[in-house]
Structures are given as structure tokens and as C-alpha cells.
Design a protein around this motif. Structure first.
Motif, PDB file in Angstrom:
ATOM      1  N   ARG A 173       0.826  -1.205   0.000  1.00 31.47           N
ATOM      2  CA  ARG A 173       0.000   0.000   0.000  1.00 31.47           C
ATOM      3  C   ARG A 173       0.863   1.259   0.000  1.00 31.47           C
ATOM      4  O   ARG A 173       0.558   2.242  -0.687  1.00 31.47           O
ATOM      5  CB  ARG A 173      -0.948  -0.014   1.196  1.00 31.47           C
ATOM      6  N   ASN A 174       1.942   1.224   0.762  1.00 28.14           N
ATOM      7  CA  ASN A 174       2.855   2.374   0.780  1.00 28.14           C
ATOM      8  C   ASN A 174       3.565   2.534  -0.555  1.00 28.14           C
ATOM      9  O   ASN A 174       3.748   3.645  -1.061  1.00 28.14           O
ATOM     10  CB  ASN A 174       3.882   2.205   1.895  1.00 28.14           C
ATOM     11  N   GLN A 175       3.976   1.410  -1.155  1.00 32.06           N
ATOM     12  CA  GLN A 175       4.741   1.475  -2.398  1.00 32.06           C
ATOM     13  C   GLN A 175       3.927   2.048  -3.546  1.00 32.06           C
ATOM     14  O   GLN A 175       4.451   2.795  -4.363  1.00 32.06           O
ATOM     15  CB  GLN A 175       5.261   0.079  -2.765  1.00 32.06           C
ATOM     16  N   ILE A 176       2.649   1.697  -3.622  1.00 31.02           N
ATOM     17  CA  ILE A 176       1.840   2.148  -4.756  1.00 31.02           C
ATOM     18  C   ILE A 176       0.810   3.194  -4.343  1.00 31.02           C
ATOM     19  O   ILE A 176      -0.189   3.396  -5.031  1.00 31.02           O
ATOM     20  CB  ILE A 176       1.173   0.967  -5.495  1.00 31.02           C
ATOM     21  N   ALA A 177       1.086   3.887  -3.236  1.00 30.96           N
ATOM     22  CA  ALA A 177       0.193   4.975  -2.826  1.00 30.96           C
ATOM     23  C   ALA A 177       0.134   6.066  -3.887  1.00 30.96           C
ATOM     24  O   ALA A 177      -0.895   6.739  -4.051  1.00 30.96           O
ATOM     25  CB  ALA A 177       0.648   5.552  -1.491  1.00 30.96           C
TER      26      ALA A 177
END
Length: 556
Positions: free
Chosen positions: A110-114
Motif C-alpha cells: 500500500r505504501n509502495q503504490i500509494a
């Protein structure tokens, strides 16, 4: 669900060489129930829509969508529905929200593709939509079940992301996969396809999928070719800049050596190094086709690209996941090394080419200290602040915790046009929908193909272009002729548009302007656009691959 008769529509069935014809078309129970000469279809209950002078086509299919979360968080789905898109393929570029095994893995993804999809909290999603189960999944099947429960505006098919397979089997690090770890990836791949995925994607410039060797990818492709007929591999390959053709060759070689169909995703020849080299790519594709290799490709009809700002980092700087990346960005010695890789030598994150900060436009930002940065070039912000551009880059990544998107103003119009005309070309928006500063392809891809390139530039006729947007993608997805086609018994995924006025309106300055000329959009017979206005209806189905290789039609 009301029945509808489109009266005296000019029907474009979607096939390559089919000629338009004027007919009445009856839609009933989510299907095209009858097609007849004007005045020959009788019904006392059906709503009659005067379609004289309008084209009635199959709904458009987006072969490269980043709507994985947006379908849930913004269910009206204005960007896609307003331009006539009725089916999307998600799970792109090798990284998505499933499969996962632990909450920590999901948090990292989720953080990587926010920057692609935003990162709303579980509570925000559930409060807004009064649904349970948001982010409460592990497998691809669980995720698709969530889409079905929440109901989607478009039909949705999913590719299993190879980066997820590698993350679950090998962790987030730049290490060779052991035989046991490769076996684990194959098992996860099988499980995902058994749950309904239609193929596999990769993001070979994104962590951790980029750490896979060609031989590792070949084992996954061979498993699909041998065990799952009809599936395909959609690679975002290792470079779209320096050595782009070598990267394409690697992917086509996987098709040759494994028998797996290859779909070259957002197959543009951008960056100045590749100006005028589209004929070389198309020659490679044609030679592969002549050898019996199943190769197709998609593009978007624009020059600039769009990704996350963090994607410009060298792969070694992103190893270990977002938390480790942020630690490196906060370390002076590491920052110096990263600067050399990005600005001097050219790194894999920059496709082997030193980054030109005048070409990089900042997307939407979240941190209050970055207010006013969105929509501006990195170099311009740096000049206004009297700072080196690399320091602005670091500052944005740290404050937004890698969640900023960017537009890359690169590309070559001659390449775009030549690739677009190829017999294996299909439509793919590659649209990031999150934020305010978007690429205009989010709202304009399909109408730009039809209005600008087909009608205005006469590169192809509108009926010829329609095959690129409908029947060809449907055949790749194994949903043809039920979708991507107008015929008795086909799904009522339909678009009624004015061929004289259809036009993309979205610009880089105003990227959320909806297209002109789209009058009605039906998804499985449900009216999503009514006389040019969105209804908010969610008529889409999740399209899952079945054991026999076909893809289910949904509960029509």
C-alpha cells in the motif's frame, strides 16, 4: 433492469473489417436481444432512444488499468465510464494488493503504490461505503470477492502481479531466487489463476519484481503455457529508454522459449534515444508473429508517461521495501550515491538514462509543506527555491513517504502513430486516477483515439479504430464474442456516441474534463451514462478465468 431500443443507430460491431450498418437494437436482461432493420423491432415496454446519426459500438476495453483500489474508493468511476470504458484489466505492472500473506506485506505494498492509488485507511473506506472487507483479503480470489461484494462500475479482469509472487516467496530484497522459492512462486501463480486471474503481469523496473532473472520469469511463463491455456504474460519490461529494444527482445524471447502468449504493455518507444525507432520494434513483433509466437501490445495515445516519483530511484536504493528506501534517502552518504546514479550514470529506475528534471512534472502531493508543488516541473521548483533539483526530489519523497506520482514529458509522436496502426495493437490507458494532478489519459484515452487520431487525422477510420478498442482486447482476454462485439446474445456493454463531436477534453492543465460526444454507456445493460450524464450505476461484473480456459460472463 429496463429494456431499451436504440432506434436507427449506426452499428459498429467491433470486428476488423465489418462495415457499419443502420439498425434498431433491443437490449433486454443485460443482453443484446435483437438487431433488426429500422422499424422492425416492436416492444411496448422498452425505452426508445433515438440514435439517428449516432454510432453504437461495443464498450471500450482498457488493457492496462490502475483502478485496483479506485473501483472501491470512487465507485462512480467517472474517469472511465465517462469515456465509454466498460471493461478494465487490473493487477498491472507486477504489483497490486493481492496475493499477500501478512498485514505487513499489505502495508508495504500500500505504501509502495500509494502514488498510483492513494492509501486510505481501512476505516475511511468502510465508513464511506458502509461495506466490510476492504483490505480484508489475502488471495486473488479474496480480492475479486471484495470487488463483487462492493459492485463495480466497469467489468474487471485481473492479472496476478509477479512482484507480489516474488515478495511472498523471496522477500523484498535483491537476491537470486532459490529453487524452493521459485517453486513457491509457481504454486502462488497457480492458486491465483485458479481463483480467476487471466494471466500475469510484471514490473521489471519496480521492486521487488525487477530482481527476477529471465530464467525465473521463464519458469512462471512455462507454467502458464503448459497448464493454463488462454492466459498471457503482460510485462512492463526492464527498460523503455536505454536498451529498450533489448528489453523487448527479452520478453519476446520468453514467448518463443516457453510458448506463453506475450502482451507488451504500454509499448511505447519514448525517450529521445528512441526517436524514430518504432519500425525496429514493429519489425521484431512481425518476425515473432511469423515464427508463430503469440505477441500483442497496447499503448496510450499521448507522449508523456506517468509513474511514481520514487520509481526514478535505482533498484538498489529501493531494496528492502519502502521503510528501507526512506532510511537511505535520509542518509547523506547514500544520497550522494543515489544522485550519481540518477543524474550522471543513469540508473535502471530512470531506464538507463540520466534524469532531466525539466522533463519531470510533480503529481499530487499530500504533505502540507509541499503545497503548490503539484503540476510543476522539478527543475522549475528547484530554481524557485534556489536548491539543486536532486534535493527537491529527496524532500518530496521523504515528506510524502514515496507516495507522489509524476509525469514524464518524453515521447515521440511518429513512434506513437506507427505503433498505434499495427495489426496487434490494442488500447490501454495506463491511467493513474488518484489525486488532482493527473495525466489526461485518465479521462481521455478512448475518445482521443476515436476523435483525434481516427476522425481528425484520418490515420484509421472510426470503425477500423474500434477493433483496437473492443474486439482485439476481448479476444486476448478470451471474452469474445460475448464482449467486444455487438451481436444477438452478446453482453450489452454498449456506447452510443456522436462521431462528429466525440473528443477528449482533458488536458495537462485541466486533466479531469470529461469527454464530449459520449451520450449513452451501458454496462451489462445497466445505464451508466444517460443522455451524457453519469447515473452512478454499478453494472460491472468480475470476469474470472474458468478451469476450461474461458472467462466467465458474470451473472448476466
Amino acid at each position: 433492469m429496463e429494456s431499451i431500443i436504440f432506434v436507427s443507430a449506426t452499428v459498429i460491431t467491433g470486428e476488423e473489417d465489418a462495415k457499419p450498418f443502420v439498425a434498431d437494437v433491443l437490449v433486454k436482461d443485460g443482453l443484446v436481444a435483437q438487431i433488426g432493420a429500422p422499424g422492425t423491432i416492436e416492444s411496448t415496454t422498452a425505452r426508445r432512444i433515438d440514435a439517428h446519426g449516432r454510432y453504437l459500438s461495443p464498450g471500450f476495453i482498457d488493457m492496462h488499468a490502475h483502478s485496483d483500489l479506485y473501483l472501491i474508493t470512487s465507485p462512480m468511476h467517472e474517469a472511465k465510464i465517462s469515456q465509454g470504458c466498460t471493461t478494465e484489466v487490473v493487477g498491472q505492472d507486477g504489483i497490486s494488493y493481492a496475493p499477500i500473506r501478512t498485514k505487513e506485506q499489505l502495508r508495504a505494498i500500500r505504501n509502495q503504490i500509494a502514488g498510483w492509488n492513494g492509501n486510505p485507511s481501512d476505516q475511511e473506506c468502510q465508513t464511506k461505503h458502509q461495506k466490510t472487507g476492504i483490505f480484508d483479503w489475502q488471495t486473488v480470489g479474496d480480492y475479486l470477492d471484495c470487488l463483487e461484494r462492493n459492485k463495480t462500475a466497469t467489468n474487471v479482469a485481473m492479472l496476478v502481479p509477479q512482484g507480489n509472487l516474488r515478495l511472498l516467496a523471496c522477500g523484498p530484497n535483491d537476491t537470486p531466487a532459490s529453487p524452493t522459492e521459485i517453486e513457491d512462486q509457481v504454486r502462488l501463480l497457480r492458486e491465483a489463476i485458479d481463483h480467476g486471474a487471466v494471466g500475469m503481469s510484471s514490473g521489471l523496473t519496480y521492486t521487488p519484481g525487477m530482481y527476477a532473472s529471465t530464467s525465473e520469469l521463464a519458469i512462471l511463463c512455462k507454467a502458464m503455457a503448459d497448464e493454463y491455456p488462454g492466459t498471457y504474460y503482460a510485462p512492463h519490461h526492464r527498460s523503455y529508454g536505454f536498451k529498450a529494444l533489448e528489453s523487448y527482445d527479452e520478453m519476446i524471447g520468453l514467448g518463443k522459449n516457453t510458448g506463453c502468449p506475450i502482451h507488451l504493455t504500454h509499448a511505447t518507444m519514448n525517450f529521445s534515444e528512441n526517436k524514430g525507432r518504432a519500425p525496429e520494434l514493429l519489425q521484431m513483433v512481425d518476425e515473432a508473429l511469423s515464427c508463430g509466437i503469440d505477441v500483442t501490445l497496447d499503448t496510450y495515445p499521448y507522449l508523456p508517461g506517468c509513474t511514481t516519483l520514487a520509481a526514478l530511484l535505482p533498484s538498489w536504493a529501493s531494496a528492502g521495501g519502502p521503510d528501507e528506501t526512506l532510511k537511505r534517502l535520509d542518509n547523506a552518504e547514500m544520497r550522494d550515491k543515489i544522485q550519481v546514479a540518477i543524474e550522471v550514470t543513469g540508473c535502471d529506475g530512470g531506464h538507463g538514462i540520466p534524469t532531466n528534471w525539466d522533463e519531470i512534472q510533480i503529481g499530487s502531493t499530500a504533505h502540507e509543506a509541499l503545497a503548490g508543488y503539484a503540476g510543476r516541473r522539478v527543475a522549475e521548483v528547484a530554481r524557485s527555491l534556489g536548491k539543486p533539483a536532486i534535493e527537491v526530489f529527496y524532500d518530496i519523497l521523504l515528506k510524502d513517504r514515496l507516495a507522489t506520482s509524476c509525469l514524464m514529458h518524453i515521447g515521440d509522436e511518429e513512434n506513437v502513430r506507427l505503433i498505434m496502426k499495427h495489426k496487434k495493437h490494442m488500447s490501454g490507458s495506463d491511467a493513474i486516477l488518484h489525486g488532482e494532478t493527473l495525466h489526461p489519459r485518465a479521462y481521455g484515452t478512448f475518445t482521443r483515439y476515436l476523435g483525434h487520431y481516427a476522425r481528425d487525422l484520418s490515420m484509421l477510420t472510426v470503425p477500423q479504430m474500434m477493433a483496437h478498442l473492443t474486439s482485439r482486447p476481448a479476444k486476448r482476454l478470451n471474452v469474445y464474442p460475448f464482449r467486444g462485439h455487438i451481436g444477438v446474445g452478446s453482453a450489452a456493454d454498449l456506447v452510443l456516441f456522436d462521431p462528429e463531436t466525440i473528443q477528449d477534453m482533458a488536458t495537462f492543465e485541466q486533466p479531469k474534463l470529461t469527454s464530449k460526444g459520449i451520450e449513452f454507456v451501458l454496462v451489462n445493460g445497466v445505464v451508466a451514462v444517460d443522455a451524457g450524464k453519469l447515473t452512478g450505476a454499478r453494472g460491472g461484473h468480475v470476469l474470472r478465468r474458468k478451469k476450461d480456459g474461458s472467462v466467465n460472463s458474470g451473472p448476466v
